[in-house]
Design a protein around this motif. Structure first.
Motif, PDB file in Angstrom:
ATOM      1  N   LEU A  36       0.820  -1.211   0.000  1.00 58.57           N
ATOM      2  CA  LEU A  36       0.000   0.000   0.000  1.00 58.57           C
ATOM      3  C   LEU A  36       0.856   1.264   0.000  1.00 58.57           C
ATOM      4  N   ILE A  37       1.928   1.270   0.785  1.00 59.91           N
ATOM      5  CA  ILE A  37       2.813   2.431   0.853  1.00 59.91           C
ATOM      6  C   ILE A  37       3.513   2.635  -0.492  1.00 59.91           C
ATOM      7  N   THR A  38       3.929   1.555  -1.119  1.00 56.70           N
ATOM      8  CA  THR A  38       4.585   1.668  -2.425  1.00 56.70           C
ATOM      9  C   THR A  38       3.616   2.203  -3.471  1.00 56.70           C
ATOM     10  N   ALA A  39       2.383   1.716  -3.471  1.00 57.12           N
ATOM     11  CA  ALA A  39       1.369   2.219  -4.407  1.00 57.12           C
ATOM     12  C   ALA A  39       1.100   3.702  -4.158  1.00 57.12           C
ATOM     13  N   LEU A  40       1.011   4.090  -2.900  1.00 57.40           N
ATOM     14  CA  LEU A  40       0.793   5.489  -2.548  1.00 57.40           C
ATOM     15  C   LEU A  40       1.953   6.359  -3.037  1.00 57.40           C
ATOM     16  N   ALA A  41       3.173   5.894  -2.833  1.00 60.61           N
ATOM     17  CA  ALA A  41       4.346   6.654  -3.273  1.00 60.61           C
ATOM     18  C   ALA A  41       4.326   6.844  -4.786  1.00 60.61           C
ATOM     19  N   GLY A  42       3.972   5.806  -5.514  1.00 60.72           N
ATOM     20  CA  GLY A  42       3.898   5.913  -6.964  1.00 60.72           C
ATOM     21  C   GLY A  42       2.832   6.899  -7.405  1.00 60.72           C
ATOM     22  N   LEU A  43       1.673   6.839  -6.758  1.00 57.59           N
ATOM     23  CA  LEU A  43       0.571   7.749  -7.106  1.00 57.59           C
ATOM     24  C   LEU A  43       0.947   9.200  -6.827  1.00 57.59           C
ATOM     25  N   ILE A  44       1.480   9.458  -5.657  1.00 56.58           N
ATOM     26  CA  ILE A  44       1.829  10.832  -5.285  1.00 56.58           C
ATOM     27  C   ILE A  44       2.951  11.366  -6.168  1.00 56.58           C
ATOM     28  N   THR A  45       3.959  10.552  -6.424  1.00 63.96           N
ATOM     29  CA  THR A  45       5.083  10.987  -7.255  1.00 63.96           C
ATOM     30  C   THR A  45       4.620  11.276  -8.682  1.00 63.96           C
ATOM     31  N   ALA A  46       3.805  10.387  -9.223  1.00 67.32           N
ATOM     32  CA  ALA A  46       3.349  10.552 -10.606  1.00 67.32           C
ATOM     33  C   ALA A  46       2.394  11.720 -10.779  1.00 67.32           C
ATOM     34  N   SER A  47       1.670  12.076  -9.751  1.00 70.28           N
ATOM     35  CA  SER A  47       0.635  13.107  -9.886  1.00 70.28           C
ATOM     36  C   SER A  47       0.957  14.396  -9.139  1.00 70.28           C
ATOM     37  N   ALA A  48       2.148  14.525  -8.599  1.00 65.51           N
ATOM     38  CA  ALA A  48       2.499  15.691  -7.776  1.00 65.51           C
ATOM     39  C   ALA A  48       2.253  17.015  -8.496  1.00 65.51           C
ATOM     40  N   GLU A  49       2.563  17.081  -9.769  1.00 67.17           N
ATOM     41  CA  GLU A  49       2.393  18.342 -10.498  1.00 67.17           C
ATOM     42  C   GLU A  49       0.934  18.756 -10.626  1.00 67.17           C
ATOM     43  N   TYR A  50       0.013  17.806 -10.516  1.00 60.77           N
ATOM     44  CA  TYR A  50      -1.406  18.112 -10.645  1.00 60.77           C
ATOM     45  C   TYR A  50      -2.074  18.389  -9.303  1.00 60.77           C
ATOM     46  N   LEU A  51      -1.434  17.981  -8.225  1.00 58.74           N
ATOM     47  CA  LEU A  51      -2.057  18.068  -6.904  1.00 58.74           C
ATOM     48  C   LEU A  51      -1.979  19.455  -6.280  1.00 58.74           C
ATOM     49  N   GLY A  52      -1.078  20.291  -6.745  1.00 58.56           N
ATOM     50  CA  GLY A  52      -0.971  21.646  -6.221  1.00 58.56           C
ATOM     51  C   GLY A  52      -0.782  21.656  -4.714  1.00 58.56           C
ATOM     52  N   LEU A  53      -1.654  22.380  -4.021  1.00 53.98           N
ATOM     53  CA  LEU A  53      -1.561  22.508  -2.560  1.00 53.98           C
ATOM     54  C   LEU A  53      -1.777  21.193  -1.825  1.00 53.98           C
ATOM     55  N   HIS A  54      -2.388  20.218  -2.479  1.00 52.13           N
ATOM     56  CA  HIS A  54      -2.654  18.925  -1.836  1.00 52.13           C
ATOM     57  C   HIS A  54      -1.404  18.045  -1.776  1.00 52.13           C
TER      58      HIS A  54
END
Length: 119
Positions: free
Chosen positions: A63-81
């Motif tokens: 779960l942590i690895t999946a979360l890391a991949g999601l956050i890393t891949a989408s960081a530019e779209y998440l803005g303040l989140h």
């Protein structure tokens, strides 16, 4: 009409069509679900995490690895989140390291191939 994947027929909650939900909200919801599930698998929801019946470090790692991949891949779209989600991820990575009988080498912990080593 395409319904929200979480909506059930006859459900009294307001159901939104998937095309009405901004991508940032979809990504954030997925991240929060992964954060919560990983915390449960680490036993962090219980008063005594070391003896939690829900503790499963193998599942937490996934779960942590999946979360890391999601956050890393989408960081530019998440803005303040992005920052609070990264903070939550880092907290889980540190909790995993503390919970492990034999901690992973730096850079080898869950999600660290996406985030880099967590101190």
């Amino acid at each position: 009409m395409e319904q929200n994947a979480f909506a059930q027929p006859g459900n009294s909650r307001d159901a939104r069509d998937l095309h009405d939900i901004p991508s940032v909200e979809v990504i954030s919801r997925a991240a929060v679900m992964l954060l919560s599930a990983a915390a449960e698998r680490l036993g962090l929801a219980d008063a005594d995490p070391d003896n939690s019946p829900h503790r499963d470090l193998d599942e937490a790692r996934r779960l942590i690895t999946a979360l890391a991949g999601l956050i890393t891949a989408s960081a530019e779209y998440l803005g303040l989140h992005a920052a609070p989600l990264r903070d939550g991820l880092q907290s889980l990575q540190k909790a995993f390291r503390e919970a492990s009988a034999v901690p992973d080498a730096p850079g080898q912990g869950p999600g660290e191939k996406y985030t880099g080593p967590v101190a």
